[in-house]
Structure formats: structure tokens, C-alpha cells
Scaffold this active site. Structure first.
Site, mmCIF file in Angstrom:
data_model
loop_
_atom_site.group_PDB
_atom_site.id
_atom_site.type_symbol
_atom_site.label_atom_id
_atom_site.label_comp_id
_atom_site.label_asym_id
_atom_site.label_seq_id
_atom_site.Cartn_x
_atom_site.Cartn_y
_atom_site.Cartn_z
ATOM 1 N N GLY A 163 0.659 -1.161 0.193
ATOM 2 C CA GLY A 163 -0.080 0.137 0.006
ATOM 3 C C GLY A 163 0.861 1.183 -0.056
ATOM 4 O O GLY A 163 1.960 1.417 -0.378
ATOM 5 N N CYS A 164 0.237 2.359 0.254
ATOM 6 C CA CYS A 164 0.759 3.865 0.297
ATOM 7 C C CYS A 164 1.833 4.039 0.844
ATOM 8 O O CYS A 164 2.618 4.940 0.722
ATOM 9 C CB CYS A 164 -0.181 4.862 0.832
ATOM 10 S SG CYS A 164 -1.801 4.798 -0.582
#
Length: 393
Positions: A163-164
Site C-alpha cells: 500500500g501507500c
């Protein structure tokens, strides 16, 4: 007889890991944020949901995003109507696209970085590939190695579903690889496309709608190595790297791979969780350097969304120009998950050079790179800029 200590010493680089080149790329299909709500509600057959559309329009207007790039065109969505429903089984079709397009976009970014680096690709010793879009065996790291024609003995590391925050993670891993393997040249690639997350709107899951307003596609590649040769051009040194879980943040950001694709869940208090924990991360990273003025360093922060940036700015008393490069990338590309911070690094060194500033970090010596993502996980990387040599006039 050689001792283990002597072998160990010979294996280690002398200097810090250094970013030697950066390449970025997006799909060709560009979507304008101001007209995106009309397009999105039309393509998902949701135009009758007028109140929800108004909410989505407000989300897009507040997003501080001007445009995004997406592999998913109207044509592809018409061929795959299940993508346009909120919860229709569609993983096979999504995967079929992702496992081809993610390495392909990554290859373009890698070629751009290798071109800037200016060295033969045979000198690449390690590959780190990162994506939250699609899973396969062998993975995108293998596909990239084949697409680029890298050595069969290149050492590969595949990172899925981070993810981020993962733009920080890949730099942390590349630092360890470069500094512990003398002569190593690490190719990092973050390639993200929204084919696994795109879905129609739902009145009961507004957090999913937030994702539809923010996420975009892009790939970035970086070459990292220690002890640069005279032919190489250093951009930033990776001085230290840390990862931490924010306390009491379980479930703040979640993603779940299901038959319907990757579902995205976000709690409203994510901006406050990040802003309440960021100063501790900064203190731990910069206290050894004797730095406590957060306006004296250059900033590269993952632009999860405008609210996170606003609250971080407010909490730390940052001058508005500190997050200029970060906000520029958010505006021009949206949230490209792990690739974002590498795009911001690229933007910063180019803008610093164009403005005639003395270093790659907006004329400043020290900087910080932050990744925020599921967990809630915070990656903190301390950067040291490199002097910019004035070009010929």
C-alpha cells in the site's frame, strides 16, 4: 585462511546508499478531475443516485487533484461491466489485466531511470518490485527481469500488498542492499494501476468512494548504489530509514483482496492519526543530527489526500512552501500509492535545478521522506541532498 570478519568487511560498501537516477511514467489515458464525477457515474450506470453523485463531486472538488492517469479506459470498462458494479465477482478479469500491465508500466519507468543512470543494465545486481495491483507467480519482478533483459542471476525481491507507505519501504530495503553488498546497483520499481480497486459507488460505503476520488495510476523507478563512480550522478543520499506502527491505529486503513477485487476501507480519523504521530518520528530521525526545526529540512510526504497534508502542516507549523513538491504531484497525478514519493523526489530535484538552487533538496542539506499506509504504518527516510553543479550557460 580468510576470516569471516575479513569476508564481511570486503562485502560492505564504504559510503551511504545513494539515489543515482529516477524515472517516472503514467498510462496515456488522462482523466480530468473536474469532469470525473459525470464520467464515473455514467460509466457505472449510477446517474440516478443524484445525492451520492453530489457527494462525490464535493470529494473531487476538495481533493486538490487536477488530473489523474488511468489504464482503465471507457472501452475497457464497457468490455468488463462487472468492474463498474460495487461488489460483482471480477477478480479473474482484473488479474488478467494487472499481471500484464503492471510489469509493462514498470518496465517503461525502469528504462527511463536506466537511461538517466547511463550505465549498462548488466551492472544491475538487485531488483525490488513493489505493487498493490495484482498477484502472480512468478511475479512482476520476474516479468520485469525478462522485459528488460536483465541478468538471470539478478537478485529479486517482490513486494505485494504493502500500500501507500511502500515508497519508503523500498528505499529502506535498497539502502540495506546497497550498503551491505559492495558494488551493488539496486533497481527499485513501484508500479500501481487502479484496475484492482476501481468499482461503482455505494451509499453505504463512502470510504470506498473516497478511494475512487483519489487514486491514480503511475510507475516510478530508482537506481540505488553506494560509492558512486565518476560516471554516475548522485541525486540524494539515504542516511537512515525507520518503520513504525502508529499506536491505537488498527483498522485505520485496510485493503482486502476478494472475488470483487481489492476493497478499500478508510477511517475518518486517518489525518489526525498521522499528524499526531509524525513529530515523534521526526524527533527520532533527526535528533541524532541535532535538527529540530522542521522548516529547515526539505519535505517529501506521501500525499494520501489533502486533509493529511493540511493537518501535518498545521501540527508542525510548516511553511506552505514546504509541501509544494508533494502537493504538486497530488494535483498532477492523484494518489498513486507506493509510487508517489518517488514522483515527488523526481519533481523536487528537477524543480531545484530549474530554479537555480544549490542542492537537489530545494537548496537545503537535509530532508525527510514519509510514507503512510495500512497498519497504520509510517516509513521515515532521512535524506541528504547533493550540490547541483551549474550547467553551461
Amino acid at each position: 585462511m580468510v576470516t569471516v570478519e575479513e569476508v564481511r568487511k570486503a562485502q560492505r560498501a564504504e559510503g551511504p546508499a545513494t539515489i543515482l537516477a529516477i524515472g517516472t511514467v503514467t498510462p496515456a489515458n488522462c482523466v480530468n478531475q473536474s469532469t470525473y464525477p459525470d464520467y464515473y457515474f455514467r460509466i457505472t450506470n449510477s446517474e440516478h443516485k443524484t445525492e451520492l453523485k453530489e457527494k462525490f463531486q464535493r470529494m473531487c472538488d476538495k481533493s486538490m487533484i487536477t488530473k489523474r492517469y488511468m489504464h482503465l479506459t471507457e472501452e475497457i470498462l464497457k468490455e468488463n461491466p462487472s468492474f463498474c458494479e460495487y461488489m460483482a465477482p471480477s477478480l479473474d478479469a482484473r488479474q488478467d489485466i494487472a499481471v500484464v500491465e503492471v510489469p509493462k508500466l514498470g518496465k517503461e519507468a525502469a528504462q527511463s531511470a536506466i537511461k538517466e543512470w547511463g550505465q549498462p543494465k548488466s551492472k544491475i545486481t538487485h531488483v525490488v518490485f513493489c505493487t498493490t495491483s495484482g498477484v502472480d507467480m512468478p511475479g512482476a519482478d520476474y516479468q520485469l527481469t525478462k522485459l528488460l533483459g536483465l541478468s538471470p542471476s539478478v537478485k529479486r525481491l517482490m513486494m505485494y500488498q504493502q500500500g501507500c507507505f511502500a515508497g519508503g519501504t523500498v528505499l529502506r530495503l535498497a539502502k540495506d542492499l546497497a550498503e551491505n553488498n559492495k558494488g551493488a546497483r539496486v533497481l527499485i520499481v513501484c508500479s500501481e494501476i487502479t484496475v484492482v480497486t476501481f468499482r461503482g459507488p455505494s451509499e453505504t460505503h463512502l470510504d470506498s468512494l473516497v478511494g475512487q476520488a483519489l487514486f491514480g495510476d503511475g510507475a516510478a523507478a530508482v537506481i540505488v548504489g553506494a560509492d558512486p563512480t565518476p560516471a554516475e550522478k548522485p541525486l540524494f543520499q539515504l542516511v537512515s530509514a525507520a518503520q513504525t506502527l502508529a499506536p491505537d491505529s488498527c483498522g485505520a486503513i485496510d485493503g482486502h483482496l476478494r472475488e470483487v477485487g481489492l476493497t478499500f476501507h478508510l477511517l475518518k480519523d486517518v489525518p489526525s492519526v498521522v499528524s499526531n504521530n509524525i513529530e515523534k518520528c521526526l524527533f527520532e530521525a533527526f535528533n541524532p543530527l541535532g535538527i529540530s526545526d522542521w522548516n529547515s529540512v526539505f519535505w517529501i510526504a506521501h500525499p494520501g489526500g489533502p486533509a493529511i497534508l493540511d493537518q501535518v502542516e498545521d501540527k508542525l507549523g510548516l511553511k506552505p512552501e514546504k509541501l509544494r513538491a508533494t502537493r504538486h504531484v497530488l494535483s498532477e497525478y492523484g494518489n498513486m500509492s507506493s509510487a508517489c514519493v518517488l514522483f515527488i523526489l523526481d519533481e523536487m530535484r528537477k524543480a531545484s535545478s530549474n530554479a537555480g538552487l544549490g542542492t537537489t533538496g530545494e537548496g537545503l542539506e537535509w530532508g525527510v521522506l514519509f510514507g503512510f499506509g495500512p497498519g497504520l504504518t509510517i516509513e521515515t527516510v532521512v535524506l541528504h541532498s547533493v550540490p547541483i553543479k551549474p550547467g553551461p550557460h
